[in-house]
Design a protein around this motif. Structure first.
Motif, PDB file in Angstrom:
ATOM      1  N   LYS A 180       0.808  -1.214   0.000  1.00  0.00           N
ATOM      2  CA  LYS A 180       0.000   0.000   0.000  1.00  0.00           C
ATOM      3  C   LYS A 180       0.850   1.277   0.000  1.00  0.00           C
ATOM      4  O   LYS A 180       0.529   2.253  -0.676  1.00  0.00           O
ATOM      5  N   LYS A 181       1.932   1.254   0.757  1.00  0.00           N
ATOM      6  CA  LYS A 181       2.800   2.435   0.831  1.00  0.00           C
ATOM      7  C   LYS A 181       3.416   2.738  -0.523  1.00  0.00           C
ATOM      8  O   LYS A 181       3.451   3.905  -0.963  1.00  0.00           O
ATOM      9  N   THR A 182       3.904   1.704  -1.194  1.00  0.00           N
ATOM     10  CA  THR A 182       4.516   1.889  -2.507  1.00  0.00           C
ATOM     11  C   THR A 182       3.471   2.288  -3.535  1.00  0.00           C
ATOM     12  O   THR A 182       3.722   3.140  -4.402  1.00  0.00           O
ATOM     13  N   GLN A 183       2.276   1.698  -3.436  1.00  0.00           N
ATOM     14  CA  GLN A 183       1.196   2.066  -4.355  1.00  0.00           C
ATOM     15  C   GLN A 183       0.839   3.544  -4.232  1.00  0.00           C
ATOM     16  O   GLN A 183       0.552   4.208  -5.235  1.00  0.00           O
ATOM     17  N   LYS A 184       0.869   4.049  -3.018  1.00  0.00           N
ATOM     18  CA  LYS A 184       0.567   5.462  -2.797  1.00  0.00           C
ATOM     19  C   LYS A 184       1.593   6.346  -3.513  1.00  0.00           C
ATOM     20  O   LYS A 184       1.237   7.360  -4.122  1.00  0.00           O
ATOM     21  N   LYS A 185       2.857   5.946  -3.461  1.00  0.00           N
ATOM     22  CA  LYS A 185       3.903   6.698  -4.156  1.00  0.00           C
ATOM     23  C   LYS A 185       3.713   6.592  -5.676  1.00  0.00           C
ATOM     24  O   LYS A 185       3.876   7.570  -6.407  1.00  0.00           O
ATOM     25  N   TYR A 186       3.358   5.392  -6.140  1.00  0.00           N
ATOM     26  CA  TYR A 186       3.116   5.203  -7.575  1.00  0.00           C
ATOM     27  C   TYR A 186       2.007   6.142  -8.052  1.00  0.00           C
ATOM     28  O   TYR A 186       2.109   6.755  -9.122  1.00  0.00           O
ATOM     29  N   LEU A 187       0.937   6.245  -7.267  1.00  0.00           N
ATOM     30  CA  LEU A 187      -0.179   7.117  -7.648  1.00  0.00           C
ATOM     31  C   LEU A 187       0.253   8.580  -7.702  1.00  0.00           C
ATOM     32  O   LEU A 187      -0.188   9.335  -8.583  1.00  0.00           O
ATOM     33  N   LYS A 188       1.096   8.965  -6.770  1.00  0.00           N
ATOM     34  CA  LYS A 188       1.605  10.342  -6.764  1.00  0.00           C
ATOM     35  C   LYS A 188       2.430  10.610  -8.018  1.00  0.00           C
ATOM     36  O   LYS A 188       2.270  11.654  -8.668  1.00  0.00           O
TER      37      LYS A 188
END
Length: 202
Positions: A180-188
């Motif tokens: 989830k943490k990495t996905q949040k960065k990907y979305l950014k």
């Protein structure tokens, strides 16, 4: 020729590039003639030209560059040529871009020490394209730590557009493999890329 791709299809610039080559050659301007090969080959690759025919053209262009004895452009030309060979399967490692004229480790180190942003971006665009097409999405994401700072300190060209395109595709393809943490960065990062694309589209 250098700004037309913002208003017209990229492929429409190909005749003008080779016309510049012929005129430069007629006028004895060897450096300008040599500089015409790599945009022609790179654009042909990115706009869906037949790879087999393009590989043959690149080999002919490479031989002409050797005759011109223009080392810098021979490096870039061999890089794009190897990319086409990789896509055709003429390589044991489809992600490697080492050639007789372009050593990934040594040439990149030289480009970085010289702050040769054009050389670096020429390398990165081929590397991210191969990474995405061969399913090595994480390698493209990891490489972003290198190419994003170079893009931010360079003029916006078709190369930066293409790098952003393949980077975005890789982020999307790799998204479900991450926490989830990495996905949040990907979305950014995808949001930043979308804003860039919207600006380029105006």
């Amino acid at each position: 020729m250098f700004i037309s791709y913002w208003q017209k299809h990229l492929k429409e610039s190909l005749p003008g590039i080779m016309d510049s080559y012929n005129k430069a050659l007629e006028g004895g301007q060897i450096e300008i003639a040599a500089n015409s090969f790599y945009p022609h080959n790179a654009i042909s690759l990115q706009t869906g030209s037949n790879l087999k025919k393009l590989e043959e053209e690149m080999e002919a262009h490479h031989q002409k560059l050797l005759g011109f004895r223009y080392k810098g452009m021979t490096e870039i030309q061999s890089l794009h040529w190897q990319t086409v060979k990789n896509l055709l399967g003429i390589s044991s490692d489809p992600n490697a871009l080492d050639t007789d004229f372009f050593n990934e480790t040594e040439t990149l180190a030289k480009y970085k020490s010289e702050q040769n942003s054009n050389g670096l971006l020429q390398y990165y665009v081929d590397k991210v394209m191969l990474g995405y097409l061969y399913g090595n999405y994480k390698s493209v994401v990891d490489l972003s730590k290198e190419f994003i700072p170079v893009m931010e300190n360079s003029l916006e060209t078709i190369i930066t557009v293409l790098i952003t395109f393949y980077y975005s595709l890789s982020l999307t393809a790799d998204f479900n493999n991450r926490d989830k943490k990495t996905q949040k960065k990907y979305l950014k990062d995808l949001s930043i890329n979308l804003k860039r694309a919207e600006k380029w589209a105006k």
